[in-house]
Structures are given as C-alpha cells and as structure tokens.
Design a protein around this motif. Structure first.
Motif, PDB file in Angstrom:
ATOM      1  N   LYS A  35     -10.633   1.032   8.377  1.00  0.00           N
ATOM      2  CA  LYS A  35     -10.502   1.581   7.028  1.00  0.00           C
ATOM      3  C   LYS A  35      -9.921   0.535   6.089  1.00  0.00           C
ATOM      4  O   LYS A  35      -9.360  -0.466   6.512  1.00  0.00           O
ATOM      5  N   VAL A  36     -10.046   0.802   4.782  1.00  0.00           N
ATOM      6  CA  VAL A  36      -9.643  -0.156   3.754  1.00  0.00           C
ATOM      7  C   VAL A  36      -8.135  -0.149   3.517  1.00  0.00           C
ATOM      8  O   VAL A  36      -7.522   0.915   3.402  1.00  0.00           O
ATOM      9  N   ASN A  37      -7.567  -1.338   3.442  1.00  0.00           N
ATOM     10  CA  ASN A  37      -6.197  -1.560   2.979  1.00  0.00           C
ATOM     11  C   ASN A  37      -6.325  -2.227   1.615  1.00  0.00           C
ATOM     12  O   ASN A  37      -6.740  -3.383   1.530  1.00  0.00           O
ATOM     13  N   LYS A  38      -6.014  -1.496   0.550  1.00  0.00           N
ATOM     14  CA  LYS A  38      -6.149  -2.007  -0.814  1.00  0.00           C
ATOM     15  C   LYS A  38      -4.840  -2.679  -1.217  1.00  0.00           C
ATOM     16  O   LYS A  38      -3.799  -2.046  -1.234  1.00  0.00           O
ATOM     17  N   GLU A  58      -2.177   0.337  -0.720  1.00  0.00           N
ATOM     18  CA  GLU A  58      -2.579   1.713  -0.453  1.00  0.00           C
ATOM     19  C   GLU A  58      -3.587   1.670   0.677  1.00  0.00           C
ATOM     20  O   GLU A  58      -4.603   0.982   0.584  1.00  0.00           O
ATOM     21  N   LEU A  59      -3.265   2.359   1.760  1.00  0.00           N
ATOM     22  CA  LEU A  59      -4.066   2.327   2.975  1.00  0.00           C
ATOM     23  C   LEU A  59      -4.861   3.616   3.115  1.00  0.00           C
ATOM     24  O   LEU A  59      -4.297   4.705   2.994  1.00  0.00           O
ATOM     25  N   VAL A 114       0.500   8.048   0.593  1.00  0.00           N
ATOM     26  CA  VAL A 114       1.652   7.197   0.311  1.00  0.00           C
ATOM     27  C   VAL A 114       1.236   5.845  -0.263  1.00  0.00           C
ATOM     28  O   VAL A 114       0.103   5.402  -0.091  1.00  0.00           O
ATOM     29  N   THR A 115       2.185   5.216  -0.927  1.00  0.00           N
ATOM     30  CA  THR A 115       2.056   3.847  -1.428  1.00  0.00           C
ATOM     31  C   THR A 115       3.114   3.008  -0.726  1.00  0.00           C
ATOM     32  O   THR A 115       4.262   3.436  -0.598  1.00  0.00           O
ATOM     33  N   CYS A 116       2.718   1.823  -0.269  1.00  0.00           N
ATOM     34  CA  CYS A 116       3.635   0.912   0.410  1.00  0.00           C
ATOM     35  C   CYS A 116       4.059  -0.160  -0.590  1.00  0.00           C
ATOM     36  O   CYS A 116       3.335  -1.131  -0.829  1.00  0.00           O
ATOM     37  N   VAL A 117       5.218   0.040  -1.186  1.00  0.00           N
ATOM     38  CA  VAL A 117       5.740  -0.872  -2.203  1.00  0.00           C
ATOM     39  C   VAL A 117       6.378  -2.066  -1.504  1.00  0.00           C
ATOM     40  O   VAL A 117       7.201  -1.898  -0.598  1.00  0.00           O
ATOM     41  N   LYS A 118       6.001  -3.271  -1.922  1.00  0.00           N
ATOM     42  CA  LYS A 118       6.584  -4.486  -1.354  1.00  0.00           C
ATOM     43  C   LYS A 118       8.005  -4.630  -1.893  1.00  0.00           C
ATOM     44  O   LYS A 118       8.224  -4.792  -3.096  1.00  0.00           O
TER      45      LYS A 118
END
Length: 136
Positions: free
Chosen positions: A67-70, A84-85, A91-95
């Motif tokens: 699947k896409v990891n944007k 965004e996976l 969820v959003t994975c904030v760096k």
C-alpha cells in the motif's frame, strides 16, 4: 495543541489532543526519507491534524504492505513534515523534529520502535518502548 513547521517556515501545521502513540521507525525507507538512522513520529488522528500555512508537496512510496505511504515535505527547503499511510487511514504520522517548543523530545517517552530488524548497529532499544521487528 501542538504546532510545527518546516525549516524555512513556509509550511506550518498543528494538531489537537494527545498523540495516539509516539514511535521511532528504523525501516530503510525512513532512513532514506530523513537521511538519518530513523524517523521520530507523533501519531495523531487525521481529524486532529491540519496544515495552517502553505502547501506541502507529496511523494508516494509503496510500503512492505504493498500500500501507499504518502510523504509530505516542503518544496522550498525539503523538510520532511508528515506521512499518511494507506494501512493506517485514520492517523497522520507527524515527524517530531519539526515540532515547536521542544516537542521533538516526545515528552521523554517512546511508545514503540518499528522495524527494529533494520535498526543501525550503533543504536540500542529505547527502554520501555515496545519493540517490533517490522510494522504491526
């Protein structure tokens, strides 16, 4: 609420509420994405996250799941902002490195380390963090 930005300040963002989890990811993609040994992430509900200034650019990578990891980044300075996976659509994975006011420290607590199988040899596990050889 927490806020953050890219290095040049063109992109600003914020999220409300507490993170669902704090995580380090040691996968090879994250190493390439940051130019470092891992990514440090604050995982928040997508409904609690918003870009407040600017327009990030995106680049899509295919994860191990197929699947896409944007990946979202600043087109001006190149800073990594968040991902965004497709495998985690809510969820959003904030760096964490882009967060303001010292929030990159993750409050002194890492909840989980992903892709420990790819962890660079000079790093050791974070005490108290769940250790996952891959994702999930």
């Amino acid at each position: 609420m927490a806020s953050g930005s890219c290095m040049c300040g063109d992109i600003k963002y914020e999220y409300t509420g507490e993170p669902a989890v704090t995580a380090l990811c040691h996968c090879i993609d994250c190493q390439k994405w940051t130019g470092g040994a891992y990514t440090s992430n604050v995982v928040v509900p997508r409904t609690n996250f918003k870009v407040t200034s600017g327009s990030p650019k995106t680049w899509d990578a295919k994860g191990d799941s197929g699947k896409v990891n944007k990946h979202f980044f600043c087109g001006q300075c190149g800073s990594s902002l968040y991902t965004e996976l497709e495998v985690m659509p809510d969820v959003t994975c904030v760096k964490a490195g882009g967060l303001d006011n010292g929030a990159a420290s993750l409050g002194g607590k890492v909840g989980v380390e992903f892709y420990t199988k790819d962890r660079v040899s000079y790093l050791h596990e974070v005490s108290g963090a769940k250790q996952e050889p891959q994702f999930g």
